[in-house]
Design an enzyme around this catalytic site. Structure first.
Site, PDB file in Angstrom:
ATOM      1  N   ASN A  12      -6.144   6.039   7.005  1.00  0.00           N
ATOM      2  CA  ASN A  12      -5.918   5.160   5.866  1.00  0.00           C
ATOM      3  C   ASN A  12      -5.164   5.818   4.727  1.00  0.00           C
ATOM      4  O   ASN A  12      -4.182   5.277   4.224  1.00  0.00           O
ATOM      5  CB  ASN A  12      -7.277   4.645   5.383  1.00  0.00           C
ATOM      6  N   GLU A  71       0.845  -1.199   0.000  1.00  0.00           N
ATOM      7  CA  GLU A  71       0.000   0.000   0.000  1.00  0.00           C
ATOM      8  C   GLU A  71       0.878   1.246   0.000  1.00  0.00           C
ATOM      9  O   GLU A  71       2.092   1.173   0.116  1.00  0.00           O
ATOM     10  CB  GLU A  71      -0.899   0.015   1.250  1.00  0.00           C
ATOM     11  N   ASP A  98      -9.978   1.510  -4.127  1.00  0.00           N
ATOM     12  CA  ASP A  98      -9.040   1.810  -3.046  1.00  0.00           C
ATOM     13  C   ASP A  98      -8.392   3.164  -3.319  1.00  0.00           C
ATOM     14  O   ASP A  98      -9.048   4.188  -3.218  1.00  0.00           O
ATOM     15  CB  ASP A  98      -8.015   0.674  -2.926  1.00  0.00           C
ATOM     16  N   ASN A 101     -11.861   5.665   1.975  1.00  0.00           N
ATOM     17  CA  ASN A 101     -10.549   5.089   1.687  1.00  0.00           C
ATOM     18  C   ASN A 101      -9.690   6.081   0.909  1.00  0.00           C
ATOM     19  O   ASN A 101      -9.332   7.112   1.427  1.00  0.00           O
ATOM     20  CB  ASN A 101     -10.746   3.753   0.947  1.00  0.00           C
TER      21      ASN A 101
END
Length: 298
Positions: free
Chosen positions: A122, A35, A228, A180
């Site tokens: 996040n 990520e 995402d 997100n």
């Protein structure tokens, strides 16, 4: 270094000339879930998170070497590089947003709202006035896999803004299920935010006015799992990570094409000498592809 065939899928004539190298390079693999890619042009390197392994890795563009940037890392997720070249990080384990200073020290930018700890920040972006905007779903407290299991103190998943002058934190959107990825339009008049756990997963778009949001209608929906991370290119097209690769949307919300990736995609960013190297974090790996379009510079 692995090579993977680059597969651009044209869904609308506006995507017909969007392409790049014939092959994507897999820069690194063997992670549990990658990520938060962030590119540092001065150092010519990319940092990215391997969340379940609680580490941040660093890929050196000049040598191709990958090493540990930080471990343990507080289960870092999303990152951004601010306008002073510092790393801003969302820590799912620490339940906070932090900044790594030029001397390597860490500054906490946000860790509570009205005395209550965040769930697990996040993803984060910076606007041109220096404000930080970040999402706060509950993935880091849902289990011990990529954070520390705990009850939510706030009781919901919101989007926040950190004031650049006094550091105060304010809710800017409070009607998300799991906010997100997020990204500004080129002129910062719009803010795109993904809601991963909707059915289908979708991206909403808000109008931005003096640090506040309005609107919030659905901009686009996913046809391949949850959305995402989000980024825009200099043509104003919106790129979103999904389960089958990157989806590309025209400014009017039409899905015009896809870049197929052989693993579930989590995020993307632009970098390289001319800002036309596309970096993609996907499941256990990180990929790159030189393309014929670019990401915006500050």
């Amino acid at each position: 270094m692995d090579m993977v065939k680059a597969r651009f899928e044209v869904l609308d004539e506006r995507f017909a000339r969007v392409n790049g190298d014939e092959w994507m390079r897999r820069l690194h693999t063997g992670c549990r879930w990658t990520e938060g890619p962030a590119y540092f042009p001065a150092g010519r390197y990319l940092v990215f998170s391997d969340i379940p392994n609680d580490r941040v890795l660093r890929w050196d563009e000049t040598t191709g070497a990958v090493g540990v940037f930080r471990e343990p890392a507080g289960f870092h997720n999303g990152h951004t590089v601010d306008r002073q070249g510092r790393l801003v990080s969302c820590e799912q384990g620490g339940r906070r947003v932090t900044r790594t200073e030029h001397d390597g020290t860490t500054t906490v930018l946000a860790e509570t709202y009205q005395g209550k700890r965040f769930n697990s920040p996040n993803d984060v972006v910076e606007s041109s006035d220096g404000a930080l905007w970040f999402t706060d779903p509950s993935y880091g407290i849902d289990s011990d896999y990529e954070g520390h299991q705990a009850e939510s103190e706030i009781g919901a998943c919101h989007v926040y803004r950190v004031d650049p002058v006094d550091g105060s934190v304010r809710i800017v959107a409070d009607d998300f299920t799991r906010p997100n990825g997020l990204a500004f339009s080129l002129d910062e008049s719009l803010l795109y935010i993904a809601d991963t756990r909707q059915d289908p997963s979708h991206i909403r778009v808000f109008s931005v006015n003096e640090g506040r949001l309005s609107g919030g209608g659905i901009f686009a929906t996913s046809d391949a799992g949850g959305f995402d991370g989000i980024r825009l290119d200099t043509a104003g097209r919106v790129w979103a990570a999904a389960h089958d690769g990157l989806h590309c949307f025209a400014p009017d919300g039409t899905r015009i094409g896809k870049l197929r990736v052989p693993e579930v995609c989590s995020n993307l960013t632009f970098g390289g000498p001319r800002w036309n190297d596309l970096f993609i974090t996907a499941s256990s790996s990180v990929y790159t592809l030189r393309v014929n379009f670019s990401g915006p510079r500050f």
